[in-house]
Every structure is written in structure tokens, then in C-alpha cells.
Motif scaffolding. Structure first.
Motif, PDB file in Angstrom:
ATOM      1  N   LYS A 141       0.902  -1.602   0.143  1.00 27.06           N
ATOM      2  CA  LYS A 141       0.058  -0.220  -0.347  1.00 27.06           C
ATOM      3  C   LYS A 141       0.855   1.233   0.219  1.00 27.06           C
ATOM      4  O   LYS A 141       0.184   2.209  -0.313  1.00 27.06           O
ATOM      5  N   LEU A 142       2.188   1.642   0.951  1.00 27.14           N
ATOM      6  CA  LEU A 142       3.013   2.119   1.050  1.00 27.14           C
ATOM      7  C   LEU A 142       3.405   2.764  -0.885  1.00 27.14           C
ATOM      8  O   LEU A 142       3.958   3.768  -0.817  1.00 27.14           O
ATOM      9  N   TRP A 143       4.115   2.006  -1.871  1.00 25.53           N
ATOM     10  CA  TRP A 143       4.155   2.828  -3.161  1.00 25.53           C
ATOM     11  C   TRP A 143       2.978   2.168  -4.167  1.00 25.53           C
ATOM     12  O   TRP A 143       3.232   2.762  -5.278  1.00 25.53           O
ATOM     13  N   MET A 190      -0.534   1.883 -12.031  1.00 31.70           N
ATOM     14  CA  MET A 190       0.040   1.349 -12.325  1.00 31.70           C
ATOM     15  C   MET A 190      -0.624  -0.528 -12.319  1.00 31.70           C
ATOM     16  O   MET A 190      -1.523  -0.243 -12.522  1.00 31.70           O
ATOM     17  N   ARG A 191      -0.277  -1.487 -12.847  1.00 28.57           N
ATOM     18  CA  ARG A 191      -0.464  -2.135 -13.535  1.00 28.57           C
ATOM     19  C   ARG A 191       0.087  -3.243 -12.544  1.00 28.57           C
ATOM     20  O   ARG A 191       1.309  -3.321 -12.679  1.00 28.57           O
ATOM     21  N   GLY A 192       0.093  -3.959 -11.788  1.00 22.17           N
ATOM     22  CA  GLY A 192      -0.122  -6.271 -11.437  1.00 22.17           C
ATOM     23  C   GLY A 192      -0.406  -6.438 -10.866  1.00 22.17           C
ATOM     24  O   GLY A 192      -2.049  -6.556 -11.398  1.00 22.17           O
ATOM     25  N   ILE A 193       0.262  -7.909 -10.537  1.00 24.87           N
ATOM     26  CA  ILE A 193      -0.728  -8.968 -10.621  1.00 24.87           C
ATOM     27  C   ILE A 193      -0.230  -9.086  -9.124  1.00 24.87           C
ATOM     28  O   ILE A 193       1.033  -9.635  -8.972  1.00 24.87           O
ATOM     29  N   VAL A 194      -0.598  -9.300  -7.317  1.00 24.51           N
ATOM     30  CA  VAL A 194       0.061 -10.128  -6.768  1.00 24.51           C
ATOM     31  C   VAL A 194      -0.867 -11.845  -6.520  1.00 24.51           C
ATOM     32  O   VAL A 194      -1.471 -12.321  -6.929  1.00 24.51           O
ATOM     33  N   LEU A 221      -4.945  -1.848  -3.716  1.00 27.26           N
ATOM     34  CA  LEU A 221      -3.414  -2.903  -3.724  1.00 27.26           C
ATOM     35  C   LEU A 221      -3.763  -3.338  -5.152  1.00 27.26           C
ATOM     36  O   LEU A 221      -5.194  -3.221  -5.715  1.00 27.26           O
ATOM     37  N   PRO A 222      -2.976  -4.788  -6.163  1.00 29.24           N
ATOM     38  CA  PRO A 222      -3.250  -4.554  -6.617  1.00 29.24           C
ATOM     39  C   PRO A 222      -4.260  -6.192  -7.282  1.00 29.24           C
ATOM     40  O   PRO A 222      -4.158  -6.089  -6.423  1.00 29.24           O
ATOM     41  N   SER A 223      -4.885  -5.955  -8.651  1.00 27.33           N
ATOM     42  CA  SER A 223      -5.272  -7.812  -7.899  1.00 27.33           C
ATOM     43  C   SER A 223      -4.464  -8.746  -7.559  1.00 27.33           C
ATOM     44  O   SER A 223      -3.201  -8.839  -8.003  1.00 27.33           O
TER      45      SER A 223
END
Length: 500
Positions: free
Chosen positions: A112-114, A120-124, A140-142
């Protein structure tokens, strides 16, 4: 006598021979001159004005070929220009975050900090579903569940087979088919990225080529056990799109060949070795395979943009007397004001009081009694322990200096309190306060105890990393503020050198 006559010709014969030779040479030069004159006149008669069309015989023979060749060249020239016109930005990057369901509740606070949801795009990638709070959905990311990896062999007795799952994150993210991707960036759920600096680093490289970018461990033994040619996954690494495509094609076969490897990042490096792609090292990716206090490392950061911080659950909070997350939130303030200058060290001297000053912008200021050379100050002080709990200098992959045992040589440390930006002057003002007292010193020299606040003025330099790497310079300013030291930090002036 007869012999002598046979070897000497009479004067008349000599004169005749010389005259004949001269006539032949004159005729030869005359012939060359006439030929040259004829050629020149012929050339002039066939010349044409620059604004007119070329000679028919030339245009008829090569018209088709010239047109197609020119068109091809123009296409080749325009393509790089079009690509270069739009520099790599955060929208061209897709993050793949390796996470664990067991640790997700606490680790998501680092992300969450960054993370910037609208940019942005990304996946956890997790091994199983987790219960996410509604308030977290837009922060958060997906979240996605990794594919089953039970078919892959894993034979390392000290590791965990989740390493196989995490090593396949780049390939699984690629298969999602996102558009406009130039780079895939890997990291862990306890990694914090300075995304502005990440973008600046990736802008240096051609995303159409094969690039594998990251850094090594701080631990010499870690690099020996794994590889100095490996990008450590916790510190983060970047893979260009075409390299990700090549990796995806071979990765599952490659993984099967290395069942004895420990983690995910050494499996990635093994596949990179098979593809023939070496590690491109960038010093701003930080694995932080250390324990204890990161102060020595951060206060003497290398002359490189700070890109990532890892193992934040293992080390102490980077600011004293606060939690890990609270400390990182404080760092976000200077990170927004001047990300390029974050943690960059400057070294200068207070000549009137014979003090050495070290500024790690946006983080801390140190005041030392006496004069320390720049060569010594740019070495990190050993405030931390090695990953294998060794404190000697042989444990690290870089030079370090011991913490002084003499109480008079212990630095006075001032940590960041707050920072603001003055839009009228385009200047930042950051304040640093002393959070702990120093033991008494009997040296008969100026005592920094009287300094309770350090004020640093600095203009943000958006193009800092477009230039050749060089530390900024700092200068101690005169001030009437009691108990305050005022320092100016900025690009070094002509002939400005760190010397007393």
C-alpha cells in the motif's frame, strides 16, 4: 686504354641521347594533359542543375529500386524515433508480486505504501485465496492464484517448493495478454519500490532487446552460495518484454532441469544462463540480506537512484521510535518531493568548528568531530550484521568501515522530521532532529551538542540521473537561528571539491 674507352661514351652521343629522352617525356606529358582536358569538358557537358531531375539514364535504371530502398530506410528510421518519442513510463511496466497467504495480512501494508492504483498495473500471486477487506480493494493490485506446480520436481532439503510457483510469475503474468507492456518487474510482498526511480533506470535500456536487470546480495556468502550473476528477487528485478516471451517458451522445461536449486530467483537465473542473457546490474535494487540497523547502508547510499528496499520485516525500522510501516510512511514525504535525490549522500566540512558533515538527503544528517576524508565517509558504517550473523568486514560484497569505539568520534545523528516544497523558489526544505544523546567527550574542540536541528535546502533535480553519476555537494551556511545548522545541497559548482 681500350678498356677505358669502352666504358665511356663520347660527348656528342651523350647529348643526342639526352635530347631524345627529353622529347619523349614532353610528348608524354602533353598526351596526359590533352586527355584530362577532354575528360573535364565531357563531364561539364553532362552535368545538370541541382534543382533539375537527374540524367535519364540514371533515373530509368534505378527509379524502382531507389524508391523501395528509400521507403524501407525511412521506415527503419521512423520506427526508433516513434519509440523514442514516448519514453518508458509507469504504464509500460507490469509488476508481478510473489506473496504468501499466511503473511498477507501484514505484508499488504508494505504494498500500500508504494502502489498507485490508477497509474500502475500488476498482479499479486498467491498460493491460495485470502480474505481481503473491502477497504483494501482500491489500494492494492489484483490478486490471483498461481497455477498448480505439483508436477515439477523439487529436491532441496533446506528450501520450500513454493519457489517453483514464484519463479513462474513472469510467465503467468505474460500469458494474461496485457497490452503495451515493455517491462515485467518482479518483487516480494515485503518489497517497497521507489517507482519514479525504477522508471528512470529502465528508461536507459531498449525494451525491444533482451534485458535482465537487478542486483546482487549485500552478503558475500549469499552470492557465493547462489550466484553473483543472479538478480535477487526480493530486491526486485526487471525483464524486458521480448526476454519474457523467450523465457516463457522454455521455462517449464528449464525448471525440470534444476530440481536441486533453493529459490525462485536462482531458477530464473539458470534459465537466463540457458538463454545466454547476463545480469545487468543496477545498484539501487536492494536485497538487504542483513540483520539489525540499516542506518550505515542508507546513510552512505551509492551514487545511484534508490529503486527498492527489501526484508523490511527482518531489519529494524529505518527511523527510531516508530513502527516499520510508520517509518516508511515518513520516507514517502521526501520521496514525493524529490525521488531522484532520495538517500543521496553529500559530504562537506564546517571549517570554523572542524566538523565533518554527511547528508543523506530525505533520511539523515551526521556531524562528526574532526576531519574524515570523503573516501572514508562514502563507506557504509557497520551498524548491521551479516545474514550469517558475522560482523567482520569479510562478510560483505562491498567496503565497510567499523563503528568508532571512541565516544568523541561517534557521530551526532539527526533523522528526518519533515520536508516541504516552496513553489516560489522551487526549493525543498527538510528538517532533521536529534533523537538520541551522545556520551560526554573531553576533547577540547567545538561540541555539536549545541546543534538540535539541521535544516537542509535543496532544489529538486529531475534530470539528476540523465547526467554522469556524481555526488551532490553540500555547504554549511551562516545562520542566526540558535541551535540550528543550515546546509545547502546541490550540484557541485565548477572546481568544487570535498577537501578542507
Amino acid at each position: 686504354m681500350s678498356t677505358m674507352k669502352n666504358h665511356h661514351k663520347d660527348p656528342e652521343h651523350l647529348f643526342y641521347s639526352s635530347w631524345t629522352f627529353s622529347k619523349l617525356m614532353a610528348f608524354f606529358f602533353l598526351l596526359i594533359s590533352i586527355s584530362y582536358l577532354f575528360y573535364s569538358l565531357r563531364f561539364v557537358s553532362h552535368s545538370y542543375d541541382c534543382d533539375q531531375n537527374p540524367h535519364i539514364s540514371i533515373s530509368h535504371v534505378s527509379e524502382t529500386t531507389t524508391t523501395s530502398t528509400t521507403s524501407s530506410l525511412e521506415e527503419e528510421r521512423e520506427t526508433p524515433k516513434e519509440q523514442a518519442f514516448e519514453e518508458t513510463n509507469i504504464s509500460h511496466i507490469v509488476f508481478g508480486i510473489g506473496a504468501s497467504a499466511k503473511l498477507w495480512k501484514q505484508r499488504k501494508e508494505y504494498i500500500k505504501l508504494w502502489w498507485k492504483p490508477n497509474e500502475m498495473r500488476g498482479i499479486v500471486w498467491l498460493e491460495q485465496k485470502v480474505k481481503n477487506e473491502v477497504s483494501d480493494e482500491n489500494l492494492l493490485p489484483s490478486l490471483k492464484i498461481s497455477e498448480d506446480t505439483s508436477k515439477f520436481k523439487y529436491k532441496n532439503s533446506k528450501g520450500h517448493r513454493s519457489a517453483i510457483r514464484i519463479s513462474r510469475i513472469v510467465s503467468e503474468t505474460l500469458r494474461l495478454g496485457m497490452e503495451g507492456v515493455r517491462w515485467f518487474v518482479m518483487g516480494d510482498d515485503d518489497t517497497v519500490f521507489v517507482t519514479e526511480n525504477l522508471v528512470k533506470v529502465l528508461q536507459k535500456y531498449d525494451h525491444n532487446q533482451y534485458y535482465y536487470i537487478g542486483s546482487s546480495s549485500e552478503s558475500h556468502l549469499q552470492n557465493i552460495y547462489f550466484s553473483y550473476n543472479m538478480a535477487y528477487g526480493g530486491g526486485g528485478f526487471a525483464i524486458s518484454y521480448p526476454l519474457a516471451v523467450a523465457l516463457e517458451k522454455i521455462q517449464d522445461r528449464c525448471i525440470q532441469r534444476y530440481p536441486g536449486l533453493y529459490g525462485s530467483d536462482d531458477r530464473i537465473q539458470a534459465c537466463m544462463a540457458e538463454l545466454g542473457v547476463p545480469l545487468t546490474k543496477e545498484r539501487g535494487f536492494h536485497q538487504f540480506d542483513v540483520y539489525g540497523n540499516l542506518f550505515g547502508l542508507l546513510a552512505a547510499h551509492p551514487v545511484a537512484p534508490l529503486v527498492s528496499l527489501h526484508h523490511l520485516d527482518v531489519v529494524e525500522p529505518i527511523f527510531p521510535n516508530v513502527s516499520r510501516v510508520q517509518a516508511l510512511k515518513r520516507l514517502k514525504v521526501p520521496m514525493k518531493l524529490d525521488p531522484a535525490g532520495l538517500m543521496q549522500q553529500s559530504i562537506c566540512y564546517d571549517k570554523t568548528r572542524t566538523w565533518t558533515i554527511s547528508v543523506s538527503w530525505g533520511y539523515a544528517v551526521q556531524i562528526f568531530r574532526g576531519i574524515f576524508s570523503a573516501r572514508e565517509m562514502e563507506m557504509p558504517a557497520r551498524t548491521f550484521l551479516n545474514w550469517y550473523k558475522r560482523a567482520d568486514y569479510t562478510a560483505y560484497s562491498f567496503n565497510t568501515r567499523p563503528v568508532s569505539r571512541n565516544v568523541c568520534q561517534k557521530p551526532f545523528v539527526y533523522h528526518l522530521s519533515n520536508a516541504i516544497h516552496n513553489a516560489d523558489t522551487n526549493e525543498t526544505m527538510s528538517r532533521y532532529v536529534r533523537t538520541q544523546s551522545n556520551p560526554a567527550c573531553k576533547w577540547k574542540m567545538a561540541d555539536p551538542t549545541q546543534i538540535t536541528i539541521v535544516e537542509v535546502h535543496k532544489k529538486p533535480d529531475l534530470h539528476l540521473w540523465d547526467k554522469s553519476p556524481r555526488r551532490n555537494c553540500c555547504r554549511v551556511q551562516r545562520t542566526k537561528k540558535k541551535g540550528t545548522m543550515v546546509i545547502d545541497v546541490g550540484e557541485c559548482r565548477e572546481d568544487e571539491v570535498v577537501e578542507l
